[in-house]
Design a protein around this motif. Structure first.
Motif, PDB file in Angstrom:
ATOM      1  N   ALA A  80     -18.090   2.597  12.349  1.00  0.00           N
ATOM      2  CA  ALA A  80     -17.272   1.470  12.797  1.00  0.00           C
ATOM      3  C   ALA A  80     -16.006   1.339  11.966  1.00  0.00           C
ATOM      4  CB  ALA A  80     -18.095   0.173  12.707  1.00  0.00           C
ATOM      5  N   LEU A  81     -16.090   1.723  10.692  1.00  0.00           N
ATOM      6  CA  LEU A  81     -14.963   1.583   9.771  1.00  0.00           C
ATOM      7  C   LEU A  81     -15.013   2.744   8.783  1.00  0.00           C
ATOM      8  CD1 LEU A  81     -12.722  -0.637   8.887  1.00  0.00           C
ATOM      9  CD2 LEU A  81     -14.337  -1.128   7.045  1.00  0.00           C
ATOM     10  N   GLU A  82     -13.850   3.320   8.487  1.00  0.00           N
ATOM     11  CA  GLU A  82     -13.816   4.458   7.566  1.00  0.00           C
ATOM     12  C   GLU A  82     -12.591   4.363   6.665  1.00  0.00           C
ATOM     13  OE1 GLU A  82     -14.439   9.302   7.668  1.00  0.00           O
ATOM     14  OE2 GLU A  82     -13.885   8.247   9.509  1.00  0.00           O
ATOM     15  N   GLY A  83     -12.816   4.627   5.384  1.00  0.00           N
ATOM     16  CA  GLY A  83     -11.723   4.705   4.428  1.00  0.00           C
ATOM     17  C   GLY A  83     -11.588   6.124   3.916  1.00  0.00           C
ATOM     18  N   LYS A  84     -10.363   6.624   3.833  1.00  0.00           N
ATOM     19  CA  LYS A  84     -10.123   8.001   3.408  1.00  0.00           C
ATOM     20  C   LYS A  84      -9.102   8.048   2.276  1.00  0.00           C
ATOM     21  CE  LYS A  84     -10.988  10.090   7.976  1.00  0.00           C
ATOM     22  NZ  LYS A  84     -10.422  10.975   9.043  1.00  0.00           N
ATOM     23  N   GLY A  85      -9.532   8.486   1.102  1.00  0.00           N
ATOM     24  CA  GLY A  85      -8.634   8.715  -0.022  1.00  0.00           C
ATOM     25  C   GLY A  85      -7.764   7.535  -0.386  1.00  0.00           C
ATOM     26  N   LEU A  86      -8.365   6.345  -0.450  1.00  0.00           N
ATOM     27  CA  LEU A  86      -7.580   5.127  -0.643  1.00  0.00           C
ATOM     28  C   LEU A  86      -7.169   4.912  -2.099  1.00  0.00           C
ATOM     29  CD1 LEU A  86      -9.680   2.643   1.526  1.00  0.00           C
ATOM     30  CD2 LEU A  86      -7.528   3.751   2.161  1.00  0.00           C
ATOM     31  N   SER A  87      -5.943   4.477  -2.270  1.00  0.00           N
ATOM     32  CA  SER A  87      -5.461   3.941  -3.541  1.00  0.00           C
ATOM     33  C   SER A  87      -5.037   2.505  -3.261  1.00  0.00           C
ATOM     34  CB  SER A  87      -4.280   4.755  -4.073  1.00  0.00           C
ATOM     35  OG  SER A  87      -3.700   4.105  -5.197  1.00  0.00           O
ATOM     36  N   LEU A  88      -5.682   1.540  -3.975  1.00  0.00           N
ATOM     37  CA  LEU A  88      -5.464   0.124  -3.694  1.00  0.00           C
ATOM     38  C   LEU A  88      -5.118  -0.622  -4.974  1.00  0.00           C
ATOM     39  CD1 LEU A  88      -8.615  -0.500  -1.439  1.00  0.00           C
ATOM     40  CD2 LEU A  88      -6.272  -0.100  -0.646  1.00  0.00           C
ATOM     41  N   GLY A  89      -4.310  -1.650  -4.846  1.00  0.00           N
ATOM     42  CA  GLY A  89      -3.959  -2.471  -5.999  1.00  0.00           C
ATOM     43  C   GLY A  89      -2.919  -3.500  -5.619  1.00  0.00           C
ATOM     44  N   TYR A  90      -2.200  -3.983  -6.618  1.00  0.00           N
ATOM     45  CA  TYR A  90      -1.196  -5.010  -6.381  1.00  0.00           C
ATOM     46  C   TYR A  90      -0.102  -4.895  -7.442  1.00  0.00           C
ATOM     47  CZ  TYR A  90      -3.868  -7.323 -10.078  1.00  0.00           C
ATOM     48  OH  TYR A  90      -4.505  -7.606 -11.254  1.00  0.00           O
ATOM     49  N   GLY A 110      -6.975  -6.092   6.285  1.00  0.00           N
ATOM     50  CA  GLY A 110      -5.566  -5.883   6.602  1.00  0.00           C
ATOM     51  C   GLY A 110      -4.630  -6.758   5.812  1.00  0.00           C
ATOM     52  N   GLN A 111      -5.137  -7.414   4.745  1.00  0.00           N
ATOM     53  CA  GLN A 111      -4.303  -8.319   3.950  1.00  0.00           C
ATOM     54  C   GLN A 111      -3.449  -7.577   2.927  1.00  0.00           C
ATOM     55  OE1 GLN A 111      -7.094 -11.136   2.333  1.00  0.00           O
ATOM     56  NE2 GLN A 111      -7.569 -12.033   4.329  1.00  0.00           N
ATOM     57  N   ILE A 112      -3.881  -6.405   2.516  1.00  0.00           N
ATOM     58  CA  ILE A 112      -3.049  -5.550   1.674  1.00  0.00           C
ATOM     59  C   ILE A 112      -3.041  -4.150   2.268  1.00  0.00           C
ATOM     60  CG2 ILE A 112      -3.451  -6.877  -0.443  1.00  0.00           C
ATOM     61  CD1 ILE A 112      -5.443  -4.750  -1.319  1.00  0.00           C
ATOM     62  N   LYS A 113      -1.951  -3.452   2.070  1.00  0.00           N
ATOM     63  CA  LYS A 113      -1.797  -2.114   2.629  1.00  0.00           C
ATOM     64  C   LYS A 113      -2.094  -1.068   1.556  1.00  0.00           C
ATOM     65  CE  LYS A 113       1.504   0.751   5.175  1.00  0.00           C
ATOM     66  NZ  LYS A 113       2.878   0.839   5.709  1.00  0.00           N
ATOM     67  N   PRO A 114      -2.879  -0.057   1.890  1.00  0.00           N
ATOM     68  CA  PRO A 114      -3.164   0.995   0.899  1.00  0.00           C
ATOM     69  C   PRO A 114      -1.891   1.692   0.453  1.00  0.00           C
ATOM     70  CG  PRO A 114      -4.642   1.174   2.798  1.00  0.00           C
ATOM     71  CD  PRO A 114      -3.586   0.177   3.166  1.00  0.00           C
ATOM     72  N   TRP A 115      -1.810   2.010  -0.847  1.00  0.00           N
ATOM     73  CA  TRP A 115      -0.694   2.785  -1.356  1.00  0.00           C
ATOM     74  C   TRP A 115      -0.831   4.250  -0.934  1.00  0.00           C
ATOM     75  CZ3 TRP A 115      -1.283   0.191  -6.777  1.00  0.00           C
ATOM     76  CH2 TRP A 115      -0.671  -1.066  -6.738  1.00  0.00           C
ATOM     77  N   GLN A 116      -2.069   4.687  -0.875  1.00  0.00           N
ATOM     78  CA  GLN A 116      -2.350   6.040  -0.399  1.00  0.00           C
ATOM     79  C   GLN A 116      -3.591   5.977   0.485  1.00  0.00           C
ATOM     80  OE1 GLN A 116      -2.765   8.815  -3.632  1.00  0.00           O
ATOM     81  NE2 GLN A 116      -0.695   8.512  -4.379  1.00  0.00           N
ATOM     82  N   GLY A 117      -3.734   6.961   1.346  1.00  0.00           N
ATOM     83  CA  GLY A 117      -4.898   7.036   2.216  1.00  0.00           C
ATOM     84  C   GLY A 117      -4.785   6.093   3.401  1.00  0.00           C
ATOM     85  N   GLU A 118      -5.877   5.987   4.147  1.00  0.00           N
ATOM     86  CA  GLU A 118      -5.854   5.139   5.333  1.00  0.00           C
ATOM     87  C   GLU A 118      -7.239   4.568   5.623  1.00  0.00           C
ATOM     88  OE1 GLU A 118      -4.546   7.620   8.533  1.00  0.00           O
ATOM     89  OE2 GLU A 118      -6.380   8.832   8.554  1.00  0.00           O
ATOM     90  N   ILE A 119      -7.243   3.429   6.317  1.00  0.00           N
ATOM     91  CA  ILE A 119      -8.469   2.808   6.790  1.00  0.00           C
ATOM     92  C   ILE A 119      -8.463   2.877   8.305  1.00  0.00           C
ATOM     93  CG2 ILE A 119      -9.835   0.685   6.897  1.00  0.00           C
ATOM     94  CD1 ILE A 119      -8.582  -0.155   4.264  1.00  0.00           C
ATOM     95  N   LEU A 120      -9.555   3.368   8.873  1.00  0.00           N
ATOM     96  CA  LEU A 120      -9.677   3.509  10.317  1.00  0.00           C
ATOM     97  C   LEU A 120     -10.694   2.505  10.841  1.00  0.00           C
ATOM     98  CD1 LEU A 120      -9.840   7.407  10.589  1.00  0.00           C
ATOM     99  CD2 LEU A 120      -7.823   5.941  10.809  1.00  0.00           C
TER     100      LEU A 120
END
Length: 328
Positions: A9-19, A61-71
């Motif tokens: 239902a949901l997949e994250g690939k190679g995510l880099s997250l922060g603020y 969807g409140q923050i956008k990944p710096w790298q990677g993607e969420i499907l």
């Protein structure tokens, strides 16, 4: 019971997250990948400050990944507008604020807002969905009760019913069992498990309640500082010992035998004979009492329960401890 085919239902690939903090980029999570399955109750566990809230914000969807993607449903999350996301993802936060004079039925009906618009006018179909949500969470009898007049556990079930009425394929709950008593914690998690399995929803619960998560979750996500997210069946993670990555240092350990978090048990040197489970509880009580050594051998009998030390016999652990403390 309907059996749903599980899918991602949901997949994250190679995510880099922060603020950003004072214009400086602060990375919280890196190289993060995961899959959330429909029909499963998944529990996200990890210590405070490890990035669980950051991950949830990214999924919403409140923050956008710096790298990677969420499907989401095989589409990049950022392609969905706010209204579309509200139809697909239902959220229950830790401390929602609603007017105390609102009824349970009115609260649950709010779940239809993404489908009705802000007018809030319910169609017959909407009303049917609200009634089904009340029924599925077993709170139909509370329909006309005010939120200020019901228990914390009942309010939490009402929040879950609202999320269910929203009818998204993905449900995210942040600490839904916080502040609840033991019975309500089990009931809430069991309701969520039934929603996942019987309705084919992908349910993600952020929790610190490890013992109850072990009993109810289909899958764990373990998140810790500096390590990749670990995903798997709770039972596999317990058997492999990976569950212990949640625990600080070597003071605690998750017991494979007893299925719960315990102080790490080391060889005590006690000489105790008897049924294994009774020896365990007697030894635990002696440790807590600070009685690390004593002379002689304890012999435990099951029925009727008794503990013998030399010529002395005790019918409770408390009586034994009292005797040993006086003998020191």
């Amino acid at each position: 019971m309907t059996k749903f085919l599980k899918h991602i239902a949901l997949e994250g690939k190679g995510l880099s997250l922060g603020y950003f903090h004072q214009k400086a980029k602060k990375e919280i999570l890196q190289d993060l990948s995961f899959q959330l399955f429909s029909g499963e109750l998944t529990c996200l566990l990890g210590p405070n400050g490890v990035g669980k809230s950051t991950l949830i914000k990214a999924i919403l969807g409140q923050i956008k990944p710096w790298q990677g993607e969420i499907l989401l449903e095989n589409q990049v999350l950022q392609k969905f507008g706010t209204e579309e996301l509200a139809k697909r993802i239902s959220v229950v936060l830790t401390d929602p604020v609603f007017p105390g004079n609102m009824t349970v039925g009115q609260l649950v009906a709010l779940g239809r807002t993404p489908h009705t618009g802000w007018s809030g006018k319910l169609s017959e179909q909407d009303r049917g969905i609200v009634e089904k949500a009340l029924s599925d969470t077993k709170i139909g009898y509370l329909r006309d009760e005010r939120l200020s007049e019901i228990s914390d556990g009942q309010r939490q079930k009402a929040m879950i019913a609202r999320a269910l009425a929203q009818n998204g394929q993905l449900m995210i709950l942040d600490e839904p069992t916080a502040h609840l008593d033991l019975v309500n914690r089990f009931e809430i998690m069991q309701v969520l498990r039934e929603i996942a399995s019987q309705k084919g929803k992908a349910v993600l619960v952020v929790t610190h309640d490890l013992d109850i998560a072990v009993e109810t979750a289909d899958r764990f996500w373990l998140l810790n500082c500096g390590t990749p997210l670990i995903s798997g069946k709770p039972e596999d993670l317990i058997i492999s010992g990976e569950i212990n990555q949640l625990l600080p240092g070597e003071k605690f350990k998750f017991s494979v035998e007893r299925g719960k978090l315990e102080f790490e048990i080391r060889d005590s040197g006690f000489e105790i004979t008897g049924p294994t489970e009774l020896v365990f509880w007697v030894e635990k009580a002696l440790r807590k009492a600070g009685l690390n050594t004593f002379k002689g051998t304890l012999t435990i009998q099951r029925s009727p329960f008794s503990i013998r030390l030399g010529e002395a016999q005790f019918d409770t652990i408390e009586a034994l401890i009292h005797f040993l403390e006086k003998s020191e």
